[in-house]
Design an enzyme around this catalytic site. Structure first.
Site, short mmCIF file in Angstrom:
data_model
loop_
_atom_site.label_atom_id
_atom_site.label_comp_id
_atom_site.label_asym_id
_atom_site.label_seq_id
_atom_site.Cartn_x
_atom_site.Cartn_y
_atom_site.Cartn_z
N ARG A 303 -4.38 15.32 -40.36
CA ARG A 303 -4.68 16.02 -39.11
C ARG A 303 -3.45 16.67 -38.46
O ARG A 303 -3.51 17.77 -37.92
CB ARG A 303 -5.29 15.00 -38.13
CG ARG A 303 -5.41 15.44 -36.68
CD ARG A 303 -5.99 14.27 -35.88
NE ARG A 303 -5.88 14.45 -34.45
CZ ARG A 303 -6.85 14.94 -33.67
NH1 ARG A 303 -7.98 15.33 -34.20
NH2 ARG A 303 -6.67 15.04 -32.37
N GLU A 447 -15.28 23.90 -30.92
CA GLU A 447 -15.47 22.97 -32.03
C GLU A 447 -16.60 23.52 -32.89
O GLU A 447 -17.76 23.51 -32.47
CB GLU A 447 -15.84 21.57 -31.52
CG GLU A 447 -14.77 20.90 -30.66
CD GLU A 447 -13.62 20.31 -31.48
OE1 GLU A 447 -13.70 20.29 -32.73
OE2 GLU A 447 -12.64 19.86 -30.86
#
Ligand SMILES: *[C@@H]1O[C@H](CO)[C@@H](O)[C@H](O)[C@H]1NC(C)=O
Ligand SMILES: *[C@@H]1O[C@H](CO)[C@@H](O)[C@H](O)[C@H]1NC(C)=O
Ligand SMILES: *[C@@H]1O[C@H](CO)[C@@H](O)[C@H](O)[C@H]1NC(C)=O
Ligand SMILES: [Zn+2]
Length: 484
Positions: A303, A447
């Protein structure tokens, strides 16, 4: 007496009104006064516990686990040293992804504890659910704990490595042939390496020099360029929009979507609507190229960026906790091994620093900042740092909802619109808060798909539909930018 009282009230009100600079009327980079951040209109009742290691109270959870469960941490699947060598890819065979209901009291605490014991990792979540990656050796024990605690869960992915293997198959011969003829290797049928993405940007700048330019706004920790592509018809009256992707390495659909926008605008510019042509577009498709490459070569689920912590046991800072607007607060971690490590100070990372310097110093008059992430299908506006919204939240909400409607009307996905802290959970140091703090009117974190069936491992067949519906949302944003 009465008159005197009225005068006093009048003075008080006028001072409050006149003394309160309007949003976007403050000096960029200053914090908006707290009194200008209003409470959420519908503040949820649930207690906010974030997924941060440092914030979850462990006492309750520890009490619920037996000594063995609480004390037996398992080692990482692959040791950090081996990871750093990047010789072997991290193998997720047997790892599972579960959707876990967090509505019952204490569930988050149990999850926090299991994560600290390295038995699980948390993916995306909202206020009632969290998707949890259960490490292979831990499936049995975590199942036992959840059953005993009556925690509801569904197995969404029963062998994560299998999904990873199927996610990004090689292009077929026809596509490869087309690639060779087109002058660049980029497609929206596959997730591409950074070399293909940058080759595509450079190709466009060479092919359309009148409207397109590419420049590197800085270098990543490992020395990769951070390439921004600008599309503009050169009208001095244009507003500007900054769009980035790939802040989080594993969210592959994000650079794929941002490059799709670039391709559409670049290849059709003259035929585009005035709303598109009258904006100076700035695209940074991969904010975190080191992490992005690492997800291709070593660990699909990485990430953060790849800067080692000072002690070097752990790598990477969460760039979306490193921006300098009320940095260091809720939902960010001071632990370098955490996935939400905020860095040693605000803008400690070359990537976030380069983005902020570019936006601050550009002559462009940025009216919107969009940052694409995955997953969950949310259109989120500030604030992220705490459970509050800026005074112009109504107009952000209207624009977000108009974008969501446009996306859905293409036959597309359903997006939830709200403030990040309100819809999800507080997380300080996000790029959208910082952009808003710079006075950029429309600042959104988007998102992308999906809502957890595939999560980060979204098959390539989703790229075109996701990018296409997102473009419908972007067109709506463009119309608001031109109206503002
Ligand atoms: C599972 O639990 C047992 C007994 O509680 C313990 O001995 C074992 O180490 C645990 N396994 C893992 C992977 O944590
Ligand atoms: C939270 O996530 C679950 C599962 O993905 C979904 O059904 C629910 O609608 C979401 N809630 C909100 C408020 O977005
Ligand atoms: C920037 O744009 C705003 C509206 O978005 C406008 O009011 C302002 O005058 C512009 N500033 C400059 C320097 O062009
Ligand atoms: Zn993200």
């Amino acid at each position: 007496m009465e008159a005197c009282y009225r005068t006093a009230v009048f003075l008080l009100v006028t001072t409050a009104v006149l003394g309160s600079p309007l949003i976007n009327d403050l000096e960029p980079g200053k914090y908006w006064p707290e009194r200008l951040s209003v409470k959420q209109p519908n503040e949820p009742e649930v207690e906010y516990t974030t997924f941060d290691d440092d914030l979850i109270s462990t006492t309750e959870a520890t009490a619920k686990l037996t000594e063995d469960e609480a004390d037996n941490a398992i080692p990482e699947i692959i040791s950090r040293a081996a990871e750093a060598e990047a010789e072997n890819k991290v193998d997720y065979s047997g790892a599972q992804v579960w959707k876990v209901s967090t509505e019952k009291n204490g569930v988050r605490a149990v999850i926090g504890l299991l994560r600290r014991r390295n038995l699980i990792a948390t993916w995306a979540g909202n206020q009632s659910y969290v998707d949890v990656l259960v490490k292979p050796q831990a499936v049995e024990n975590v199942t036992r704990v959840f059953k005993r605690e009556n925690i509801d869960f569904n197995i969404i992915i029963d062998d994560l490595q299998k999904r990873i293997n199927e996610e990004n198959p090689p292009l077929d011969d026809l596509e490869v042939e087309l690639q060779d003829r087109r002058g660049h290797r980029m497609t929206w049928k596959q997730y591409h390496r950074i070399e293909d993405i940058y080759g595509f940007l450079d190709y466009l700048a060479k092919t359309y020099p009148a409207i397109i330019s590419v420049r590197s706004i800085g270098k990543s920790y490992e020395g990769r360029d951070l390439k921004v592509l600008r599309i503009s018809n050169g009208q001095p009256s244009n507003r500007a929009v900054f769009i980035d992707g790939g802040i989080h390495a594993r969210e592959w659909i994000s650079p794929a979507t941002v490059t799709y926008f670039i391709n559409r605008f670049a290849e059709n510019f003259q035929d585009e609507d005035d709303d598109i042509k009258n904006i100076d577009w700035y695209f940074l498709p991969v904010v975190n190229p080191d992490g992005y490459e690492y997800t291709h070569t070593a660990d699909r689920l990485w990430r953060k960026n790849r800067k080692p912590a000072i002690a070097r046991q752990c790598y990477g800072t969460d760039l979306n906790r490193n921006f300098g607007y009320r940095w260091g607060g809720k939902g960010s971690s001071s632990n370098p091994c955490s996935d939400i490590f905020r860095g040693s100070r605000m803008f400690s990372e070359p990537e976030s620093k380069a983005v902020s310097e570019f936006i601050k110093n550009a002559a462009a008059n940025f009216t919107a900042y969009l940052t694409y992430h995955s997953y969950g299908q949310y259109i989120l506006y500030p604030w992220g740092y705490d459970n509050a919204v800026p005074p112009d939240h109504k107009s952000l909400d209207d624009v977000g909802k108009a974008m969501a409607t446009a996306i859905q009307q293409t036959g597309g996905s359903q997006y939830t619109v709200g403030s990040s802290s309100g819809v999800l959970y507080p997380a300080a140091g996000g790029s959208d808060d910082w952009a808003k703090g710079q006075g950029i009117k429309y600042s959104f974190t988007i998102e992308l798909s999906d809502t957890g069936r595939y999560g980060f491992i979204l098959p390539t067949s989703f790229i075109e539909p996701v990018a296409k519906e997102s473009l419908a949302g972007l067109r709506v944003l463009a119309s608001y930018v031109n109206k503002y």
